[in-house]
Design an enzyme around this catalytic site. Structure first.
Site, PDB file in Angstrom:
ATOM      1  CB  VAL A  52      -1.170  -0.056   1.093  1.00 14.56           C
ATOM      2  CG1 VAL A  52      -1.991  -1.008   1.017  1.00 14.56           C
ATOM      3  CG2 VAL A  52      -0.344  -0.236   2.454  1.00 14.56           C
ATOM      4  CG  ASP A  53       1.379   5.495  -2.021  1.00 14.89           C
ATOM      5  OD1 ASP A  53       2.589   5.686  -1.864  1.00 14.89           O
ATOM      6  OD2 ASP A  53       0.720   6.578  -2.388  1.00 14.89           O
TER       7      ASP A  53
END
Length: 787
Positions: A469-470
């Protein structure tokens, strides 16, 4: 002005032009069109007429002869129809699939559902049933004490009575099966209708010969009394049961597209357009153009994607995003077509209309995804390709064995066995197993704000074990805000703040925008102009402000320009310990200070992280932010693995490294800077904002950009693939057990021989059970529930 659609007589009755119902013109709903007043039974019919008057004022179609009302819409031969099992089959106008024989469906989603196939099958079933019941009484009466109709009527009259009753059932009610069976032979694509046509045709043809020329048949066809058995009732009952199965299957199949129809129904048919003088008029929403001003009254649906010009209200966006809380809207905010206005009145300006609206894009994406094929379908395709020829071979072999070694009458028994084998072996259930689950599952996802690009992505998503995940915009709000300005040396806070804002004014980076917005508030919008602007993605920006040279970015940017950063390390670490991002500022080649910017964690992120970890996913945060800042955020969320200081172009490499380690990786990001990583991942998940769903680099798009959508998508993929495996199991087990039983494998042990009528009932039940099991996905619980 005339009153239209009236009926002569003393009662003030008129006919609704939409549904044809007679209504009282005094109390009915009314609408004026072309100086005529039309009346309606309900508001729904009135809105349909307002949306497209020409359609309901056109001359009625000639009677179809099938009991359908004359006002039913004509089928448009220009519409492309396709097969749900074989999406490569496309043709203008309705018909049956040349590969599997199933009724084709319109390719483009529409509220007007074509149920002509269902109505035709229902009519054939009802008439066939009415003729088959007395036929059963005739044929089975000999088993009822005192009701032996063959003895009372005589064998000749008894046989001819069955022939007269069975012929319309087989030759008319069952005609579609023979047509499709013949088409399958011509196309060299044998399918379920090949087997049905052979089975019914064999039973009926034998009975015709036994009735008209019984002397031509050898003794091995005759029973102990010398009479030749008739199978008219078997042919008729098989036909009626197959028709019943088709009716149930078609009804169930129509429900698989309920998700698309519910999405289409979100958009209102009419809109209140406001002209330059402020006058309102109701217009067809399909005729709206970009720039039109529209009035949205309290409680009404917003007709198109638009921008609020005037007014304030709360808008229910749950139908699009899956989030129940209404969103406050005021002048300058964007609103989405299909969402529901609250208590306030809004004046909006159309921004996207027709096929460009978010709702239209969603419908198109869902429709295309529902027609895609999952890799698991290949197994069913391989089996189906060999299945029908194998069944015919088994039927012939069983008939030969029974003719040689069976009890008398050998040939009659052999015929019964062959017909039972042909009828019970239905490959339709096998073919339906995957497409039906995919259609329902993808539709269910759309209702929860999860858009799946295709069936292959749905299958890959189930196998994901690692989620990358960013941070910004995924775990956090994506709207950083200024927290503090920490100058060093002789530089003042105002000087650092002003010059940094001037340099960032030409940047589109979220951190830069946060600095500029804060400066605009503090300086009443007066920010110095910058020249000679330049930027390096992942490092920062530089510009000339007046006669000052300004650099704004991370530590690596200053070090690359040989600017000492020792004086900035301490204030930067202080900000990072608080989970804030430290932006380095240098002026005229000297370190000037730190600007601390923080991005708030989304309220929904902690529970979503917990749910994803409970689902067995390994979560890894991938960010371009500093290691200390990233770990502070990760610790707060319970994320153990963090890779920080990653440039946008390097994120794809991290994903590929995880894949080389044997991990099945899903990447969640904003779909812009993260596009290479999204494309490299096994499943790319774009965190949508409700304004752009056409993110080609992602396999999954979440209309509401938070991790709860990922939890729902994972739950959806697992539920859908589990449902597909259940369907394939049902289909395989059914055929694995049904064909041997029909062939008579139980007869030597239990004296049990399957009747062709029971084989027909079992065959119909198999297809219906597969579709019914797929429909269970419509109520699948996707944690956390979107509704």
């Amino acid at each position: 002005m005339s009153d239209c659609c009236g009926d002569s007589g003393s009662t003030p009755m008129a006919r609704d032009p939409v549904c044809g119902m007679k209504v009282n013109r005094v109390t009915a709903l009314r609408h004026e069109f072309q100086d005529k007043v039309f009346v309606f039974c309900s508001e729904r019919c009135r809105q349909k007429f307002i949306a497209d008057p020409a359609r309901y004022l056109a001359p009625p179609s000639p009677p179809a002869g099938d009991g359908s009302p004359s006002h039913a819409p004509r089928l448009d031969s220009s519409v492309i129809y396709t097969c749900p099992m074989h999406p490569e089959v496309r043709q203008p106008g309705p018909g049956s699939c040349p590969k599997c024989g199933m009724a084709l469906e319109p390719e483009a989603p529409s509220l007007e559902q074509d149920d002509s196939e269902l109505r035709d099958m229902r009519k054939r079933f009802r008439i066939g049933l009415a003729l088959t019941l007395p036929l059963l009484v005739l044929s089975m009466a000999e088993f009822v004490p005192g009701l032996d109709l063959m003895r009372r009527l005589g064998h000749g009259l008894w046989s001819w009575s069955q022939l007269i009753l069975a012929s319309p059932v087989v030759l008319w009610a069952g005609a579609p099966f023979f047509v499709r069976g013949w088409q399958s032979i011509r196309q060299r694509s044998l399918n379920m209708f090949t087997l049905i046509a052979l089975g019914i045709g064999a039973a009926y043809a034998f009975s015709i010969v036994a009735t008209l020329v019984p002397g031509f048949l050898p003794e091995t066809f005759r029973m102990s009394g010398g009479a030749v058995p008739l199978y008219f009732e078997a042919a008729a009952v098989i036909t009626v049961l197959v028709l019943l199965g088709q009716v149930l299957e078609l009804r169930a199949r129509s429900q698989t597209s309920s998700a698309i129809r519910s999405l289409l129904e979100l958009a209102p048919k009419t809109a209140h357009r406001v002209d330059d003088q402020g006058n309102e008029s109701d217009v067809d929403a399909r005729h709206l153009q970009t720039g039109d001003r529209l009035r949205v009254r309290p409680g009404e649906k917003i007709p198109v994607d638009a921008e609020v010009v005037e007014g304030e209200s709360h808008v229910d966006e749950s139908m699009i995003s899956g989030e129940p809380d209404p969103v406050r809207k005021q002048a300058g905010d964007s609103v989405t077509g299909g969402t529901i206005n609250g208590r306030g009145s809004l004046l909006v300006r159309a921004a996207r209309v027709g096929k460009d609206t978010l709702l239209a894009q969603i419908v198109q994406m869902v429709a295309e995804a529902q027609r895609s094929r999952a890799p698991i379908q290949r197994l069913a395709d391989v089996v189906s390709a060999w299945f029908v020829p194998a069944v015919i071979a088994v039927a012939v072999a069983a008939a030969v064995i029974w003719a040689l070694a069976g009890p008398p009458p050998q040939l009659a028994t052999a015929l019964v066995v062959a017909v039972s084998v042909l009828i019970i072996a239905c490959p339709c259930a096998l073919g339906l197993a995957t497409p039906m689950s995919v259609m329902v599952g993808i539709g269910r996802g759309a209702q929860a704000g999860v858009l799946i690009k295709d069936a292959a992505a749905l299958e890959r998503l189930e196998k994901i074990d690692t989620l990358v995940v960013d941070k910004t915009g995924t775990l956090t709000e994506g709207k950083p805000s200024l927290r503090s300005v920490l100058p060093v040396g002789r530089f003042s806070e105002a000087e650092v703040f002003s010059l940094a804002a001037a340099a960032e004014a030409l940047s589109e980076h979220p951190l830069g925008r946060a600095i500029v917005e804060a400066a605009a508030q503090h300086t009443s919008g007066s920010i110095p102009a910058a020249t000679e602007f330049g930027s390096d993605p992942g490092l920062g920006v530089w510009a000339t402000v007046g006669d000052r040279k300004v650099l704004v970015g991370n530590q690596r940017l200053l070090e690359a320009r040989r600017i000492p950063t020792e004086a900035l390390i301490s204030p930067a670490e202080l900000a990072r310990l608080k989970g804030q991002t430290a932006v380095f500022v240098a002026i005229d080649g000297r370190p000037a200070g730190i600007i601390a910017v923080a991005d708030a964690i989304k309220a929904s992120t902690p529970e979503a992280v917990t749910a994803l970890k409970s689902a067995g996913l390994r979560i890894l945060m991938l960010t371009g932010d500093n290691e200390r800042t990233a770990r502070a955020v990760a610790q707060e969320l319970g994320i153990d693995e963090v890779i920080a200081d990653v440039l946008p172009q390097d994120k794809a490499g991290v994903v590929q490294r995880l894949q080389r380690e044997g991990r099945r990786v899903a990447m969640a990001g904003d779909g812009v800077n993260d596009a290479p990583a999204l494309s490299s991942a096994d499943v790319g998940i774009a965190m949508g904002t409700g304004t752009d769903v056409a993110m080609q680099s992602a396999s999954v798009t979440l209309l509401k950009g938070d991790l709860r959508g990922i939890a729902r998508s994972v739950a959806l993929s697992r539920a859908t693939m589990r449902n597909i495996r259940q369907n394939l199991f049902l289909a395989f087990v059914y055929n694995a057990l049904g064909v041997p039983i029909a062939a008579g494998v139980l007869y030597p042990f239990f004296g049990l021989l399957l009747s062709p009528m029971l084989a027909s009932a079992a065959m119909s039940l198999s297809s219906v059970s597969v579709v019914a099991n797929a429909l269970r996905l419509r109520s699948a619980q996707l944690w956390p529930e979107a509704t």
